[in-house]
Scaffold this active site. Structure first.
Site, PDB file in Angstrom:
ATOM      1  N   ARG A 277       1.445  -7.946  -1.317  1.00  0.00           N
ATOM      2  CA  ARG A 277       0.977  -9.267   0.342  1.00  0.00           C
ATOM      3  C   ARG A 277       0.794  -8.113   1.629  1.00  0.00           C
ATOM      4  O   ARG A 277       1.629  -8.242   2.674  1.00  0.00           O
ATOM      5  CB  ARG A 277       1.624 -10.365   0.265  1.00  0.00           C
ATOM      6  CG  ARG A 277       0.673 -11.395   1.394  1.00  0.00           C
ATOM      7  CD  ARG A 277      -0.426 -11.265   1.169  1.00  0.00           C
ATOM      8  NE  ARG A 277      -0.287 -12.133  -0.245  1.00  0.00           N
ATOM      9  CZ  ARG A 277      -1.609 -12.764  -1.532  1.00  0.00           C
ATOM     10  NH1 ARG A 277      -2.928 -12.226  -0.270  1.00  0.00           N
ATOM     11  NH2 ARG A 277      -1.842 -13.499  -2.014  1.00  0.00           N
TER      12      ARG A 277
ATOM     13  N   ARG B 206      -3.605  -3.453  -9.154  1.00  0.00           N
ATOM     14  CA  ARG B 206      -3.504  -3.430  -8.009  1.00  0.00           C
ATOM     15  C   ARG B 206      -1.607  -3.862  -8.293  1.00  0.00           C
ATOM     16  O   ARG B 206      -0.769  -4.060  -7.663  1.00  0.00           O
ATOM     17  CB  ARG B 206      -3.802  -4.395  -7.177  1.00  0.00           C
ATOM     18  CG  ARG B 206      -3.348  -5.474  -7.128  1.00  0.00           C
ATOM     19  CD  ARG B 206      -4.048  -6.970  -5.911  1.00  0.00           C
ATOM     20  NE  ARG B 206      -4.406  -8.195  -6.783  1.00  0.00           N
ATOM     21  CZ  ARG B 206      -4.456  -9.130  -6.008  1.00  0.00           C
ATOM     22  NH1 ARG B 206      -4.214  -8.448  -4.432  1.00  0.00           N
ATOM     23  NH2 ARG B 206      -5.126 -10.076  -6.396  1.00  0.00           N
TER      24      ARG B 206
ATOM     25  N   HIS C  39      -9.081  -3.442   0.431  1.00  0.00           N
ATOM     26  CA  HIS C  39      -8.686  -5.057   1.138  1.00  0.00           C
ATOM     27  C   HIS C  39      -7.441  -4.588   2.529  1.00  0.00           C
ATOM     28  O   HIS C  39      -6.199  -4.976   1.504  1.00  0.00           O
ATOM     29  CB  HIS C  39      -7.390  -5.480  -0.208  1.00  0.00           C
ATOM     30  CG  HIS C  39      -8.159  -6.997  -0.134  1.00  0.00           C
ATOM     31  ND1 HIS C  39      -7.154  -7.152   1.120  1.00  0.00           N
ATOM     32  CD2 HIS C  39      -8.728  -7.766  -1.515  1.00  0.00           C
ATOM     33  CE1 HIS C  39      -7.272  -8.936   0.737  1.00  0.00           C
ATOM     34  NE2 HIS C  39      -7.927  -8.906  -0.111  1.00  0.00           N
TER      35      HIS C  39
ATOM     36  N   ASP D 247     -13.622 -16.795   4.673  1.00  0.00           N
ATOM     37  CA  ASP D 247     -13.716 -15.716   3.842  1.00  0.00           C
ATOM     38  C   ASP D 247     -14.945 -15.184   3.780  1.00  0.00           C
ATOM     39  O   ASP D 247     -15.992 -15.962   2.950  1.00  0.00           O
ATOM     40  CB  ASP D 247     -13.401 -16.752   1.998  1.00  0.00           C
ATOM     41  CG  ASP D 247     -13.094 -15.488   1.377  1.00  0.00           C
ATOM     42  OD1 ASP D 247     -12.668 -14.520   1.206  1.00  0.00           O
ATOM     43  OD2 ASP D 247     -12.214 -15.685   0.438  1.00  0.00           O
TER      44      ASP D 247
ATOM     45  N   GLU E 121     -12.339  -5.579   4.902  1.00  0.00           N
ATOM     46  CA  GLU E 121     -12.460  -4.998   3.466  1.00  0.00           C
ATOM     47  C   GLU E 121     -13.266  -4.117   3.365  1.00  0.00           C
ATOM     48  O   GLU E 121     -14.585  -3.965   3.385  1.00  0.00           O
ATOM     49  CB  GLU E 121     -12.258  -5.310   2.421  1.00  0.00           C
ATOM     50  CG  GLU E 121     -11.001  -6.530   2.680  1.00  0.00           C
ATOM     51  CD  GLU E 121     -10.687  -8.034   1.606  1.00  0.00           C
ATOM     52  OE1 GLU E 121     -11.192  -7.595   0.911  1.00  0.00           O
ATOM     53  OE2 GLU E 121     -10.244  -8.500   2.229  1.00  0.00           O
TER      54      GLU E 121
HETATM   55  C1  BG6 Z   1     -10.173 -11.753  -0.154  1.00  0.00           C
HETATM   56  C2  BG6 Z   1     -10.713 -12.493  -0.791  1.00  0.00           C
HETATM   57  O1  BG6 Z   1     -10.820 -10.235  -0.060  1.00  0.00           O
HETATM   58  O2  BG6 Z   1      -8.843 -11.829  -0.828  1.00  0.00           O
HETATM   59  C3  BG6 Z   1     -10.217 -14.259  -0.474  1.00  0.00           C
HETATM   60  O3  BG6 Z   1     -12.096 -13.128   0.028  1.00  0.00           O
HETATM   61  C4  BG6 Z   1      -9.614 -14.227  -1.356  1.00  0.00           C
HETATM   62  O4  BG6 Z   1     -10.957 -15.006  -1.411  1.00  0.00           O
HETATM   63  C5  BG6 Z   1      -8.704 -12.562  -0.180  1.00  0.00           C
HETATM   64  O5  BG6 Z   1      -8.387 -15.446  -0.945  1.00  0.00           O
HETATM   65  C6  BG6 Z   1      -6.146 -13.143  -1.057  1.00  0.00           C
HETATM   66  O6  BG6 Z   1      -6.475 -12.562  -2.737  1.00  0.00           O
HETATM   67  P1  BG6 Z   1      -5.313 -12.339  -2.887  1.00  0.00           P
HETATM   68  O7  BG6 Z   1      -5.642 -11.934  -4.916  1.00  0.00           O
HETATM   69  O8  BG6 Z   1      -4.617 -11.497  -2.954  1.00  0.00           O
HETATM   70  O9  BG6 Z   1      -4.647 -13.927  -2.748  1.00  0.00           O
END
Ligand code: BG6
Length: 300
Positions: free
Chosen positions: A74, A100, A169, A213, A272
């Site tokens: 994260r 990932r 991302h 988002d 992103e």
């Molecule tokens: C973003 C998406 O890129 O990533 C969101 O547009 C999503 O919808 C977010 O909640 C986080 O995703 P994740 O799978 O890493 O919790």
């Protein structure tokens, strides 16, 4: 010799590059170069940190991130592939695809004029074909220097065309999301994922006043994050990408995510580089497609 020690013996550069056991014991390439420092995990081909010389850290990492095989990191720069968000025809498939979640192969480490370049690769195998029946090679070529450059190169090694969604991302560390401005998307159409995929035209700079988002479409120009609290301007340039996602979970969603601290949301924003929805990339047999992001950081 452990995997980490063997990788370090092969790819380490004295005083500049070291392969270490990072968080959770996951192998990571640590760069401490004259132009900048950074960390790239083999897990997910994931850039976890980048600090250009003379600046503070630019990327954001959650203090609650998991660091384990099968779990995404994260923060930093997760790579989403070959789908973005949930898989359309399979609710049980991992969100944002599977690359990932597992360890990539470290292929190369070189030192050049722009910094240290790290090459990682992941390839289709019997496991990935269970999710997505396609033959591919995916490389992430990352240069840690005064700039952070990341090239995601997709090669179709199968017999027919392939179509894939993809994203770098990137999580940026900022002073307070309620005070930043994202410039460069004025007048651009976005699809609001938080409002039933409604199409909206962006008026003025992007400011964040609640859960956000959005998928901005047909975006090829540069974007700037102005951060008055940190007194910093982050520049994002990209190539081979037609969509840009802007994301901040705000209060409730942050609380709902187990790997995201309840109070961490003001300190991050995701901008992103991606090719998603109808802008997924199509790659013919034997051909390649590269999507790239170049990040700079300076004072406001
Ligand atoms: C973003 C998406 O890129 O990533 C969101 O547009 C999503 O919808 C977010 O909640 C986080 O995703 P994740 O799978 O890493 O919790």
């Amino acid at each position: 010799m452990s995997t980490v020690a063997a990788l370090n013996a092969r790819f380490g550069i004295d005083g500049v590059v070291k392969v270490v056991a990072g968080h959770g014991g996951l192998p990571a390439v640590e760069v401490t170069g004259p132009q900048g420092n950074g960390t790239v995990y083999l897990h997910g081909g994931h850039v976890a940190a980048w600090k250009p010389a003379g600046m503070e850290e630019v990327l954001w990492l959650s203090g609650s991130s998991a660091w384990a095989d099968g779990k995404p990191i994260r923060g930093g720069v997760p790579l989403c592939f070959p789908w973005f968000g949930p898989k359309k025809d399979d609710a049980k498939a991992p969100a944002h695809g599977f690359v990932r979640l597992s360890e990539w192969e470290l292929e190369s480490v070189t030192q050049g004029a722009d910094g240290v370049t790290i090459g990682l690769v992941t390839r289709s195998n019997a496991g990935t074909k269970g999710w997505w029946d396609t033959d591919y090679e995916l490389r992430h070529i990352v240069t840690i220097g005064k700039k952070l450059t990341m090239e995601l190169e997709l090669k179709n090694v199968g017999g027919g065309p392939l179509v894939a969604e993809e994203a770098q991302h990137t999580y940026f560390g900022i002073g307070d999301v309620r005070q930043v401005k994202v410039l460069g998307l004025e007048g651009v159409k976005y699809i609001d994922k938080g409002a039933g995929m409604k199409e909206v035209i962006q008026q003025g700079a992007v400011t964040i006043t609640g859960e956000t988002d959005r998928i901005y479409v047909e975006t090829e120009g540069n974007v700037v994050i102005e951060d008055p609290v940190k007194g910093r301007r982050i520049g994002i340039a990209k190539k081979g990408s037609k969509t840009t996602v802007v994301w901040n979970p705000w209060v409730a969603k942050a609380k709902a995510m187990p790997d995201f601290g309840d109070e961490e949301w003001p300190g991050m924003i995701c901008v992103e580089t991606c090719n998603v929805l109808g802008w997924a990339v199509k790659v013919e047999a034997g051909q390649s497609h590269t999507m790239a992001t170049e990040i700079t950081a300076g004072r406001l």
